[in-house]
Scaffold this motif. Structure first.
Motif, PDB file in Angstrom:
ATOM      1  N   GLY A   1       0.809  -1.222   0.000  1.00  8.93           N
ATOM      2  CA  GLY A   1       0.000   0.000   0.000  1.00  8.93           C
ATOM      3  C   GLY A   1       0.839   1.266   0.000  1.00  8.93           C
ATOM      4  N   LYS A   2       2.128   1.122  -0.097  1.00  9.73           N
ATOM      5  CA  LYS A   2       3.036   2.281  -0.080  1.00  9.73           C
ATOM      6  C   LYS A   2       3.374   2.713  -1.509  1.00  9.73           C
ATOM      7  CE  LYS A   2       5.203   1.217   4.313  1.00  9.73           C
ATOM      8  NZ  LYS A   2       6.451   1.019   5.030  1.00  9.73           N
ATOM      9  N   TRP A   3       3.595   3.987  -1.625  1.00 12.97           N
ATOM     10  CA  TRP A   3       4.003   4.547  -2.911  1.00 12.97           C
ATOM     11  C   TRP A   3       5.505   4.398  -3.077  1.00 12.97           C
ATOM     12  CZ3 TRP A   3       0.712   6.025  -6.645  1.00 12.97           C
ATOM     13  CH2 TRP A   3      -0.620   6.208  -6.274  1.00 12.97           C
ATOM     14  N   GLU A   4       5.921   4.018  -4.290  1.00 17.82           N
ATOM     15  CA  GLU A   4       7.338   3.840  -4.589  1.00 17.82           C
ATOM     16  C   GLU A   4       7.693   4.628  -5.842  1.00 17.82           C
ATOM     17  OE1 GLU A   4       7.755  -0.337  -5.187  1.00 17.82           O
ATOM     18  OE2 GLU A   4       7.692  -0.802  -3.055  1.00 17.82           O
ATOM     19  N   LYS A   5       8.888   5.149  -5.864  1.00 19.38           N
ATOM     20  CA  LYS A   5       9.388   5.855  -7.042  1.00 19.38           C
ATOM     21  C   LYS A   5      10.017   4.812  -7.966  1.00 19.38           C
ATOM     22  CE  LYS A   5      11.115  10.006  -6.671  1.00 19.38           C
ATOM     23  NZ  LYS A   5      11.986  11.160  -6.448  1.00 19.38           N
ATOM     24  N   VAL A   6       9.529   4.733  -9.212  1.00 15.05           N
ATOM     25  CA  VAL A   6      10.054   3.753 -10.166  1.00 15.05           C
ATOM     26  C   VAL A   6      10.556   4.473 -11.422  1.00 15.05           C
ATOM     27  CG1 VAL A   6       8.550   1.896  -9.353  1.00 15.05           C
ATOM     28  CG2 VAL A   6       7.800   3.345 -11.225  1.00 15.05           C
ATOM     29  N   PRO A   7      11.554   3.891 -12.072  1.00 15.54           N
ATOM     30  CA  PRO A   7      12.043   4.495 -13.309  1.00 15.54           C
ATOM     31  C   PRO A   7      10.942   4.539 -14.370  1.00 15.54           C
ATOM     32  CG  PRO A   7      13.528   2.762 -12.541  1.00 15.54           C
ATOM     33  CD  PRO A   7      12.291   2.687 -11.702  1.00 15.54           C
ATOM     34  N   SER A   8      10.975   5.576 -15.171  1.00 14.52           N
ATOM     35  CA  SER A   8       9.960   5.763 -16.201  1.00 14.52           C
ATOM     36  C   SER A   8      10.561   6.586 -17.338  1.00 14.52           C
ATOM     37  CB  SER A   8       8.756   6.490 -15.587  1.00 14.52           C
ATOM     38  OG  SER A   8       7.719   6.599 -16.517  1.00 14.52           O
ATOM     39  N   TYR A   9       9.752   6.852 -18.347  1.00  9.60           N
ATOM     40  CA  TYR A   9      10.182   7.689 -19.471  1.00  9.60           C
ATOM     41  C   TYR A   9       9.175   8.814 -19.676  1.00  9.60           C
ATOM     42  CZ  TYR A   9      13.437   3.983 -20.755  1.00  9.60           C
ATOM     43  OH  TYR A   9      14.443   3.071 -20.749  1.00  9.60           O
ATOM     44  N   GLN A  10       9.683   9.935 -20.137  1.00 11.74           N
ATOM     45  CA  GLN A  10       8.856  11.082 -20.485  1.00 11.74           C
ATOM     46  C   GLN A  10       9.096  11.393 -21.952  1.00 11.74           C
ATOM     47  OE1 GLN A  10       9.481  14.469 -17.942  1.00 11.74           O
ATOM     48  NE2 GLN A  10       8.800  15.898 -19.518  1.00 11.74           N
ATOM     49  N   PHE A  11       8.026  11.658 -22.685  1.00 15.52           N
ATOM     50  CA  PHE A  11       8.124  11.978 -24.110  1.00 15.52           C
ATOM     51  C   PHE A  11       8.372  13.470 -24.275  1.00 15.52           C
ATOM     52  CE2 PHE A  11       6.395  12.931 -28.337  1.00 15.52           C
ATOM     53  CZ  PHE A  11       7.037  11.963 -29.096  1.00 15.52           C
ATOM     54  N   ASP A  12       9.440  13.808 -24.987  1.00 13.90           N
ATOM     55  CA  ASP A  12       9.799  15.201 -25.239  1.00 13.90           C
ATOM     56  C   ASP A  12      10.396  15.269 -26.644  1.00 13.90           C
ATOM     57  OD1 ASP A  12      10.419  17.884 -25.034  1.00 13.90           O
ATOM     58  OD2 ASP A  12      12.230  17.533 -23.836  1.00 13.90           O
ATOM     59  N   ASP A  13       9.583  15.641 -27.619  1.00 15.47           N
ATOM     60  CA  ASP A  13       9.983  15.612 -29.028  1.00 15.47           C
ATOM     61  C   ASP A  13      10.700  16.900 -29.424  1.00 15.47           C
ATOM     62  OD1 ASP A  13      10.260  15.212 -31.732  1.00 15.47           O
ATOM     63  OD2 ASP A  13       8.192  14.589 -32.040  1.00 15.47           O
ATOM     64  N   PRO A  14      11.998  16.824 -29.731  1.00 11.56           N
ATOM     65  CA  PRO A  14      12.729  18.030 -30.132  1.00 11.56           C
ATOM     66  C   PRO A  14      12.417  18.473 -31.568  1.00 11.56           C
ATOM     67  CG  PRO A  14      14.175  16.129 -30.220  1.00 11.56           C
ATOM     68  CD  PRO A  14      12.854  15.655 -29.654  1.00 11.56           C
ATOM     69  N   LEU A  15      11.767  17.608 -32.345  1.00 15.07           N
ATOM     70  CA  LEU A  15      11.402  17.933 -33.733  1.00 15.07           C
ATOM     71  C   LEU A  15       9.945  17.520 -33.953  1.00 15.07           C
ATOM     72  CD1 LEU A  15      12.290  18.922 -36.562  1.00 15.07           C
ATOM     73  CD2 LEU A  15      13.019  16.569 -37.037  1.00 15.07           C
ATOM     74  N   PRO A  16       8.991  18.347 -33.514  1.00 18.14           N
ATOM     75  CA  PRO A  16       7.571  17.984 -33.602  1.00 18.14           C
ATOM     76  C   PRO A  16       7.043  18.097 -35.035  1.00 18.14           C
ATOM     77  CG  PRO A  16       7.809  20.171 -32.670  1.00 18.14           C
ATOM     78  CD  PRO A  16       9.191  19.636 -32.874  1.00 18.14           C
ATOM     79  N   TYR A  17       7.293  17.062 -35.807  1.00 15.46           N
ATOM     80  CA  TYR A  17       6.976  17.064 -37.237  1.00 15.46           C
ATOM     81  C   TYR A  17       5.872  16.065 -37.572  1.00 15.46           C
ATOM     82  CZ  TYR A  17       8.187  17.489 -42.219  1.00 15.46           C
ATOM     83  OH  TYR A  17       8.164  17.742 -43.559  1.00 15.46           O
ATOM     84  N   GLY A  18       5.246  15.501 -36.574  1.00 11.24           N
ATOM     85  CA  GLY A  18       4.274  14.449 -36.819  1.00 11.24           C
ATOM     86  C   GLY A  18       4.897  13.102 -36.537  1.00 11.24           C
ATOM     87  N   HIS A  19       4.159  12.070 -36.819  1.00 15.41           N
ATOM     88  CA  HIS A  19       4.647  10.720 -36.503  1.00 15.41           C
ATOM     89  C   HIS A  19       5.200  10.040 -37.760  1.00 15.41           C
ATOM     90  CE1 HIS A  19       4.945   7.220 -33.900  1.00 15.41           C
ATOM     91  NE2 HIS A  19       4.491   6.505 -34.914  1.00 15.41           N
ATOM     92  N   GLY A  20       4.320   9.528 -38.579  1.00 16.99           N
ATOM     93  CA  GLY A  20       4.780   8.834 -39.783  1.00 16.99           C
ATOM     94  C   GLY A  20       5.555   9.739 -40.720  1.00 16.99           C
ATOM     95  N   GLU A  21       5.091  10.982 -40.886  1.00 16.23           N
ATOM     96  CA  GLU A  21       5.771  11.895 -41.791  1.00 16.23           C
ATOM     97  C   GLU A  21       7.175  12.230 -41.298  1.00 16.23           C
ATOM     98  OE1 GLU A  21       2.894  12.401 -40.095  1.00 16.23           O
ATOM     99  OE2 GLU A  21       2.414  14.526 -40.043  1.00 16.23           O
ATOM    100  N   LYS A  22       7.380  12.254 -39.980  1.00 17.94           N
ATOM    101  CA  LYS A  22       8.714  12.516 -39.444  1.00 17.94           C
ATOM    102  C   LYS A  22       9.653  11.350 -39.742  1.00 17.94           C
ATOM    103  CE  LYS A  22      11.087  13.487 -35.099  1.00 17.94           C
ATOM    104  NZ  LYS A  22      10.903  13.636 -33.646  1.00 17.94           N
ATOM    105  N   SER A  23       9.147  10.131 -39.645  1.00 16.99           N
ATOM    106  CA  SER A  23       9.975   8.968 -39.987  1.00 16.99           C
ATOM    107  C   SER A  23      10.385   9.009 -41.458  1.00 16.99           C
ATOM    108  CB  SER A  23       9.223   7.669 -39.676  1.00 16.99           C
ATOM    109  OG  SER A  23       9.044   7.517 -38.291  1.00 16.99           O
ATOM    110  N   VAL A  24       9.455   9.382 -42.331  1.00 18.98           N
ATOM    111  CA  VAL A  24       9.764   9.517 -43.764  1.00 18.98           C
ATOM    112  C   VAL A  24      10.815  10.600 -43.966  1.00 18.98           C
ATOM    113  CG1 VAL A  24       8.826  10.218 -46.015  1.00 18.98           C
ATOM    114  CG2 VAL A  24       7.528   8.647 -44.561  1.00 18.98           C
ATOM    115  N   TYR A  25      10.625  11.734 -43.312  1.00 17.50           N
ATOM    116  CA  TYR A  25      11.553  12.868 -43.422  1.00 17.50           C
ATOM    117  C   TYR A  25      12.968  12.462 -43.015  1.00 17.50           C
ATOM    118  CZ  TYR A  25      13.648  17.396 -42.210  1.00 17.50           C
ATOM    119  OH  TYR A  25      14.488  18.467 -42.095  1.00 17.50           O
ATOM    120  N   ILE A  26      13.087  11.779 -41.895  1.00 15.52           N
ATOM    121  CA  ILE A  26      14.412  11.372 -41.411  1.00 15.52           C
ATOM    122  C   ILE A  26      15.046  10.358 -42.357  1.00 15.52           C
ATOM    123  CG2 ILE A  26      15.655  10.165 -39.574  1.00 15.52           C
ATOM    124  CD1 ILE A  26      13.589  11.389 -37.596  1.00 15.52           C
TER     125      ILE A  26
END
Length: 188
Positions: free
Chosen positions: A104-129
């Motif tokens: 019942g205790k809260w624990e700090k666990v490793p995680s990931y945060q999404f931070d896109d330095p090139l917000p160009y979309g999803h599929g279109e960004k993959s094509v661009y790269i």
């Protein structure tokens, strides 16, 4: 064989067009492609999840849709292995709080945060790269661009038109969903 080794082997065996080695070198030495997660909390939300997910998509796409006398090994490898290239450099390591069911205790666990330095979309960004290194065919570009199928935010009429005109786009979308929802365990 590690996921990285398998990815490199498949890519080097099947992708031979000009610029492919530069793309692979960039992915391997200048990005986090082989260590990044595929998402923040769901499929492949672990170190190396992006590479593992790309391999799963390749296995499903090739195993389900590839016809030897009709399809290109290179095209299938490019589409499956590079469809989420847009995710490189977007995940930052962080922590989040999770309640332990047993204590019942809260624990700090490793995680990931999404931070896109090139917000160009999803599929279109993959094509661009990818197009910055290798010349994609129209079919490859459309398949990668529309690999999210109807689960994206795009106008559904455009999605339907793309999937109808480019059957590989539909196949890649199905392979991506099968890998995500059936092969890869969801984490909470």
């Amino acid at each position: 064989m590690t996921d990285r080794e398998e990815f490199l082997e498949i890519f080097r065996t099947h992708v031979t067009r000009p610029g492919s080695e530069k793309l692979l070198d960039w992915m391997d030495s200048k990005t986090d492609f082989f260590s990044a997660p595929a998402s923040t909390r769901f499929h492949g939300a672990c170190e190396g999840g992006l590479c593992a997910h790309s391999l799963n998509v390749y296995r499903v796409l090739h195993g389900t849709f590839f016809t030897p006398d009709e399809d290109s090994e290179e095209t299938f490898a490019i589409c499956a292995l590079l469809h989420d290239l847009c995710k490189v450099g977007c995940y930052k390591k962080t922590f989040r709080n999770v309640k332990d069911d047993a204590t019942g205790k809260w624990e700090k666990v490793p995680s990931y945060q999404f931070d896109d330095p090139l917000p160009y979309g999803h599929g279109e960004k993959s094509v661009y790269i990818a197009n910055g290194f290798i010349r994609l065919t129209r079919e490859e570009a459309m398949a990668i661009r529309w690999h999210m199928g109807f689960s994206g935010d795009e106008d559904k009429r455009l999605v339907g038109q793309a999937l109808q005109q480019y059957p590989l786009a539909f196949a890649l979308s199905v392979a991506d969903m099968e890998a995500t929802y059936f092969l890869e365990k969801e984490e909470s």
